[in-house]
Scaffold this active site. Structure first.
Site, PDB file in Angstrom:
ATOM      1  N   HIS A  47      42.903 -17.609-119.200  1.00 15.29           N
ATOM      2  CA  HIS A  47      41.537 -17.415-119.682  1.00 15.29           C
ATOM      3  C   HIS A  47      41.114 -18.550-120.613  1.00 15.29           C
ATOM      4  O   HIS A  47      39.974 -19.037-120.556  1.00 15.29           O
ATOM      5  CB  HIS A  47      41.451 -16.068-120.393  1.00 15.29           C
ATOM      6  CG  HIS A  47      40.136 -15.802-121.043  1.00 15.29           C
ATOM      7  ND1 HIS A  47      39.944 -15.888-122.400  1.00 15.29           N
ATOM      8  CD2 HIS A  47      38.933 -15.467-120.517  1.00 15.29           C
ATOM      9  CE1 HIS A  47      38.694 -15.604-122.688  1.00 15.29           C
ATOM     10  NE2 HIS A  47      38.050 -15.346-121.569  1.00 15.29           N
ATOM     11  N   GLU A  50      40.213 -21.512-118.558  1.00 16.89           N
ATOM     12  CA  GLU A  50      38.887 -21.344-117.943  1.00 16.89           C
ATOM     13  C   GLU A  50      37.790 -21.771-118.919  1.00 16.89           C
ATOM     14  O   GLU A  50      36.830 -22.456-118.557  1.00 16.89           O
ATOM     15  CB  GLU A  50      38.701 -19.890-117.522  1.00 16.89           C
ATOM     16  CG  GLU A  50      37.299 -19.539-117.063  1.00 16.89           C
ATOM     17  CD  GLU A  50      36.839 -18.202-117.608  1.00 16.89           C
ATOM     18  OE1 GLU A  50      35.684 -18.124-118.064  1.00 16.89           O
ATOM     19  OE2 GLU A  50      37.630 -17.229-117.583  1.00 16.89           O
ATOM     20  N   HIS A  51      37.936 -21.369-120.186  1.00 18.38           N
ATOM     21  CA  HIS A  51      36.950 -21.760-121.202  1.00 18.38           C
ATOM     22  C   HIS A  51      36.944 -23.274-121.406  1.00 18.38           C
ATOM     23  O   HIS A  51      35.878 -23.891-121.503  1.00 18.38           O
ATOM     24  CB  HIS A  51      37.283 -21.070-122.532  1.00 18.38           C
ATOM     25  CG  HIS A  51      36.703 -19.700-122.663  1.00 18.38           C
ATOM     26  ND1 HIS A  51      35.784 -19.362-123.622  1.00 18.38           N
ATOM     27  CD2 HIS A  51      36.916 -18.563-121.944  1.00 18.38           C
ATOM     28  CE1 HIS A  51      35.459 -18.081-123.506  1.00 18.38           C
ATOM     29  NE2 HIS A  51      36.149 -17.571-122.497  1.00 18.38           N
ATOM     30  N   GLU A 127      35.831 -13.272-129.111  1.00 15.26           N
ATOM     31  CA  GLU A 127      35.759 -12.425-127.917  1.00 15.26           C
ATOM     32  C   GLU A 127      36.812 -11.314-127.968  1.00 15.26           C
ATOM     33  O   GLU A 127      36.540 -10.158-127.627  1.00 15.26           O
ATOM     34  CB  GLU A 127      35.956 -13.296-126.677  1.00 15.26           C
ATOM     35  CG  GLU A 127      35.740 -12.577-125.362  1.00 15.26           C
ATOM     36  CD  GLU A 127      35.915 -13.490-124.157  1.00 15.26           C
ATOM     37  OE1 GLU A 127      35.789 -12.983-123.019  1.00 15.26           O
ATOM     38  OE2 GLU A 127      36.177 -14.708-124.338  1.00 15.26           O
TER      39      GLU A 127
END
Length: 420
Positions: A47, A50-51, A127
């Site tokens: 993840h 991906e960022h 997040e």
């Protein structure tokens, strides 16, 4: 509409589907690298990667990436799941080559600038913090962890804050080196696309990548158990899950039809009985998710602390009842909902593009829609009842509760009633 598949000499796969009448297209790259591919010390890195893909490359800044697509009216995005990381864009027909160039750039030439890494680390930590402030989000992470304890399939996609705080530039580059090989990538495009033109571009951009031996994900093992977090919240959040078929098993269609009939909409028996007749909750639903080697039938409800026990008991009662009296009308309605949802969704090039990538990843081919519809049509009422019976007899469900849940029955109590 025609699906075409081409594989480069290094194993990089390309799948396209032209959709006549459209002026736009979705194009992207799906990588067989998600949360379940991470080692314990890597949890959250897929993840994070991906960022970071949007934080600049060797020839584009993060602003350049955004402007390249938005200047032509398109949009670009990405997501990480348990089995996949996807990078995709939707643009007008004439800008498909531009979109492919941008996506290939962020995948092949990420800068991993240390300053940008620290900025994005803060974003991801926020997040993670937000997820803990959203009970009907975090409850599903807890359910997954309870169903698949101490294994990659059970770990949160975002990862724990302490690991995210420690990831370095070298960690990100190492994960790319390990999992972003050509045989783990699928370029999918749907809409106003020219297959041959995309293949030619892909040859230029990806044919130089050397083959890499794939690191296989650990096989999932549904174990089950209970997690109960008592907290002073307005709502008691209740989730209950049983292992269900994965993508590779035809029974997956039976499972999805059962989940729809049981709790997939306002006409479903769970919604009607729990909300409409008894007023036990505002939100309640059932779903069936599927992965490569496992799946999960899940029930979720948000209710009050004084009603959570009755709602949990009702869920088990309705599951037991479904083994005996799930009707032809309920199965037919669920079948129509499933077909309509699939077909209406596939009118979108983005949905169709995602389906192409997923099918190639699982089967290395794209089944005709007629083949899929035939499998849906082949699900009979006796099959659905038998499926419900198998769920009840598994003997190892998972349950996660959050909020004023001290009055909720234990998992052992519910499990005993499930097999009674």
């Amino acid at each position: 509409m025609s699906v075409q598949i081409h594989t480069l000499s290094n194993g990089f796969r390309i799948v396209t589907e032209n959709m006549p009448g459209l002026k736009s297209a979705t194009i992207g790259i799906w990588v067989d690298a998600g949360a379940r591919h991470e080692r314990l010390d890597q949890n959250g890195i897929a993840h994070f990667l991906e960022h970071m893909a949007f934080k600049g490359t060797k020839r584009r800044t993060s602003l350049d990436i955004a402007e390249a697509i938005e200047n032509v009216g398109g949009f670009i995005n990405a997501y990480t799941s348990r089995e996949t990381t996807a990078y995709y864009a939707r643009v007008l027909q004439e800008h498909v080559p531009l979109a492919l160039d941008v996506i290939s750039d962020i995948l092949l030439e990420p800068a991993f600038d240390p300053r940008e890494l620290e900025v994005e680390r803060g974003v991801i930590l926020s997040e993670i913090g937000q997820s803990f402030d959203t009970p009907d989000d975090i409850i599903f992470d807890w359910l997954q962890e309870t169903a698949f304890p101490d294994q990659p399939m059970g770990r949160p996609i975002l990862g724990p804050a302490e690991r995210v705080k420690a990831f370095s530039r070298e960690n990100l580059a190492g994960f790319v080196q390990e999992y972003y090989g050509p045989e783990q990538m699928i370029l999918a495009a749907a809409g106003a696309v020219d297959h041959d033109a995309i293949v030619r571009e892909a040859e230029k951009l990806f044919s130089h990548l050397p083959r890499r031996a794939a690191t296989l994900a650990q096989k999932a093992n549904f174990i089950g158990g209970e997690k109960r977090e008592i907290k002073d919240l307005e709502q008691a959040h209740f989730t209950f899950a049983i292992e269900a078929p994965g993508f590779r098993v035809d029974d997956v269609y039976t499972g999805q039809i059962f989940a729809t009939a049981f709790g997939g909409g306002m006409s479903s028996r769970l919604f009607q009985e729990a909300r409409e007749k008894r007023g036990l909750c505002y939100s309640i639903f059932a779903s069936a998710s599927a992965h490569e080697d496992t799946g999960m039938f899940t029930v979720y409800a948000g209710t009050s602390g004084d009603k959570v026990a009755e709602l949990a008991e009702l869920t088990i009662t309705e599951l037991r009842r479904a083994t005996q009296d799930m009707s032809d009308a309920e199965v037919e309605r669920a079948r129509q909902q499933m077909k309509a949802g699939m077909l209406m969704g596939l009118e979108s090039p983005s949905s169709r593009c995602e389906r192409l990538a997923r099918m190639v990843s699982v089967w290395n081919r794209v089944p005709d829609l007629e083949e899929t519809i035939a499998k849906i049509e082949a699900v009979t009422t006796p099959k659905v009842r038998d499926f419900a019976q198998k769920l009840c007899l598994t003997g190892k469900p998972a349950m996660a509760l959050y909020g004023p849940v001290d009055k909720a029955p234990t998992l052992a109590t519910l499990a005993d009633k499930l097999v009674a």
